[in-house]
Design a protein around this motif. Structure first.
Motif, PDB file in Angstrom:
ATOM      1  N   GLU A  12      -0.002   4.963  -3.482  1.00  0.00           N
ATOM      2  CA  GLU A  12       0.046   3.742  -2.665  1.00  0.00           C
ATOM      3  C   GLU A  12       1.426   3.101  -2.803  1.00  0.00           C
ATOM      4  O   GLU A  12       1.714   2.982  -3.592  1.00  0.00           O
ATOM      5  CB  GLU A  12      -0.969   2.330  -3.090  1.00  0.00           C
ATOM      6  CG  GLU A  12      -2.805   3.172  -2.798  1.00  0.00           C
ATOM      7  CD  GLU A  12      -3.624   2.271  -3.273  1.00  0.00           C
ATOM      8  OE1 GLU A  12      -3.322   0.681  -3.197  1.00  0.00           O
ATOM      9  OE2 GLU A  12      -4.374   2.100  -4.829  1.00  0.00           O
ATOM     10  N   GLU A  13       0.940   3.041  -2.027  1.00  0.00           N
ATOM     11  CA  GLU A  13       2.707   1.976  -1.431  1.00  0.00           C
ATOM     12  C   GLU A  13       2.808   0.644  -1.376  1.00  0.00           C
ATOM     13  O   GLU A  13       1.148   0.261  -1.117  1.00  0.00           O
ATOM     14  CB  GLU A  13       3.385   2.281  -0.218  1.00  0.00           C
ATOM     15  CG  GLU A  13       3.138   3.377   0.179  1.00  0.00           C
ATOM     16  CD  GLU A  13       4.414   3.894   1.465  1.00  0.00           C
ATOM     17  OE1 GLU A  13       4.418   2.994   1.955  1.00  0.00           O
ATOM     18  OE2 GLU A  13       4.607   5.613   2.257  1.00  0.00           O
ATOM     19  N   PRO A  14       3.652   0.244  -2.493  1.00  0.00           N
ATOM     20  CA  PRO A  14       3.092  -1.625  -2.546  1.00  0.00           C
ATOM     21  C   PRO A  14       3.751  -2.024  -0.890  1.00  0.00           C
ATOM     22  O   PRO A  14       4.449  -1.926  -0.414  1.00  0.00           O
ATOM     23  CB  PRO A  14       3.879  -1.809  -3.454  1.00  0.00           C
ATOM     24  CG  PRO A  14       5.313  -0.450  -3.591  1.00  0.00           C
ATOM     25  CD  PRO A  14       4.417  -0.216  -2.641  1.00  0.00           C
ATOM     26  N   THR A  15       2.719  -2.823  -1.357  1.00  0.00           N
ATOM     27  CA  THR A  15       2.887  -4.048  -0.272  1.00  0.00           C
ATOM     28  C   THR A  15       4.346  -4.874  -0.039  1.00  0.00           C
ATOM     29  O   THR A  15       4.700  -5.269  -1.425  1.00  0.00           O
ATOM     30  CB  THR A  15       1.340  -4.634   0.124  1.00  0.00           C
ATOM     31  OG1 THR A  15       1.536  -5.812  -0.978  1.00  0.00           O
ATOM     32  CG2 THR A  15       0.306  -3.704   0.246  1.00  0.00           C
ATOM     33  N   ARG A  16       5.232  -4.714   1.447  1.00  0.00           N
ATOM     34  CA  ARG A  16       6.120  -5.711   2.131  1.00  0.00           C
ATOM     35  C   ARG A  16       5.802  -6.933   1.276  1.00  0.00           C
ATOM     36  O   ARG A  16       4.832  -7.590   2.394  1.00  0.00           O
ATOM     37  CB  ARG A  16       6.523  -4.745   2.399  1.00  0.00           C
ATOM     38  CG  ARG A  16       6.799  -3.758   2.251  1.00  0.00           C
ATOM     39  CD  ARG A  16       7.671  -2.993   3.447  1.00  0.00           C
ATOM     40  NE  ARG A  16       7.793  -1.599   4.327  1.00  0.00           N
ATOM     41  CZ  ARG A  16       8.024  -0.964   5.216  1.00  0.00           C
ATOM     42  NH1 ARG A  16       8.958  -1.106   6.001  1.00  0.00           N
ATOM     43  NH2 ARG A  16       8.299   0.450   4.774  1.00  0.00           N
ATOM     44  N   THR A  17       6.425  -7.656   1.917  1.00  0.00           N
ATOM     45  CA  THR A  17       6.505  -8.709   1.334  1.00  0.00           C
ATOM     46  C   THR A  17       7.533  -9.633   1.847  1.00  0.00           C
ATOM     47  O   THR A  17       8.683  -9.249   2.143  1.00  0.00           O
ATOM     48  CB  THR A  17       6.599  -9.682   0.018  1.00  0.00           C
ATOM     49  OG1 THR A  17       7.329  -9.776  -0.721  1.00  0.00           O
ATOM     50  CG2 THR A  17       4.536 -10.155  -0.254  1.00  0.00           C
ATOM     51  N   PHE A  18       7.795 -10.367   3.263  1.00  0.00           N
ATOM     52  CA  PHE A  18       8.604 -10.681   4.073  1.00  0.00           C
ATOM     53  C   PHE A  18       9.329 -12.072   3.885  1.00  0.00           C
ATOM     54  O   PHE A  18       8.214 -12.996   3.667  1.00  0.00           O
ATOM     55  CB  PHE A  18       8.681 -10.339   5.809  1.00  0.00           C
ATOM     56  CG  PHE A  18       8.672  -8.881   5.570  1.00  0.00           C
ATOM     57  CD1 PHE A  18       9.187  -8.217   6.055  1.00  0.00           C
ATOM     58  CD2 PHE A  18       7.027  -8.269   6.108  1.00  0.00           C
ATOM     59  CE1 PHE A  18       8.770  -6.923   6.418  1.00  0.00           C
ATOM     60  CE2 PHE A  18       6.558  -6.795   6.286  1.00  0.00           C
ATOM     61  CZ  PHE A  18       7.523  -6.243   6.270  1.00  0.00           C
ATOM     62  N   ARG A  19      10.465 -12.258   3.610  1.00  0.00           N
ATOM     63  CA  ARG A  19      10.487 -13.586   3.741  1.00  0.00           C
ATOM     64  C   ARG A  19      11.664 -14.056   4.494  1.00  0.00           C
ATOM     65  O   ARG A  19      12.139 -13.113   4.385  1.00  0.00           O
ATOM     66  CB  ARG A  19      11.779 -13.935   2.141  1.00  0.00           C
ATOM     67  CG  ARG A  19      10.736 -13.428   1.115  1.00  0.00           C
ATOM     68  CD  ARG A  19      11.616 -14.040  -0.383  1.00  0.00           C
ATOM     69  NE  ARG A  19      10.228 -12.963  -1.241  1.00  0.00           N
ATOM     70  CZ  ARG A  19      11.307 -13.421  -2.823  1.00  0.00           C
ATOM     71  NH1 ARG A  19      12.562 -13.699  -3.090  1.00  0.00           N
ATOM     72  NH2 ARG A  19      10.414 -13.171  -3.910  1.00  0.00           N
TER      73      ARG A  19
END
Length: 80
Positions: A72-79
């Protein structure tokens, strides 16, 4: 389609101006802008096929996750 013929002694700019005015008055441009991003609804068969594909992919991912073969890849958070 708006059709404009060149008058005798008329410049190209005047011809283009008359053509664009005719297109504006016809309402074709406004109509095309209204439906620009409209997409047709899918039929029942296509909707069901897409749902079936999604459920198969989800089931396969869950199985691979369960047996440890899916990293599982960590979910990306977009800022912003």
């Amino acid at each position: 389609m708006a059709e404009v013929k060149r008058k005798k002694g008329e410049s190209f700019e005047a011809l283009v101006r008359r053509f664009s005015r005719k297109v504006q008055q016809s309402g074709r441009l406004l109509q095309s802008r209204k439906i620009r991003y409209h997409s047709k609804d899918k039929n029942k068969t296509a909707v069901r096929a897409a749902a079936s594909r999604r459920s198969e992919i989800t089931a396969k991912r869950e199985y691979l996750k369960k047996i440890g073969k899916l990293i599982e890849e960590p979910t990306r958070t977009f800022r912003r």
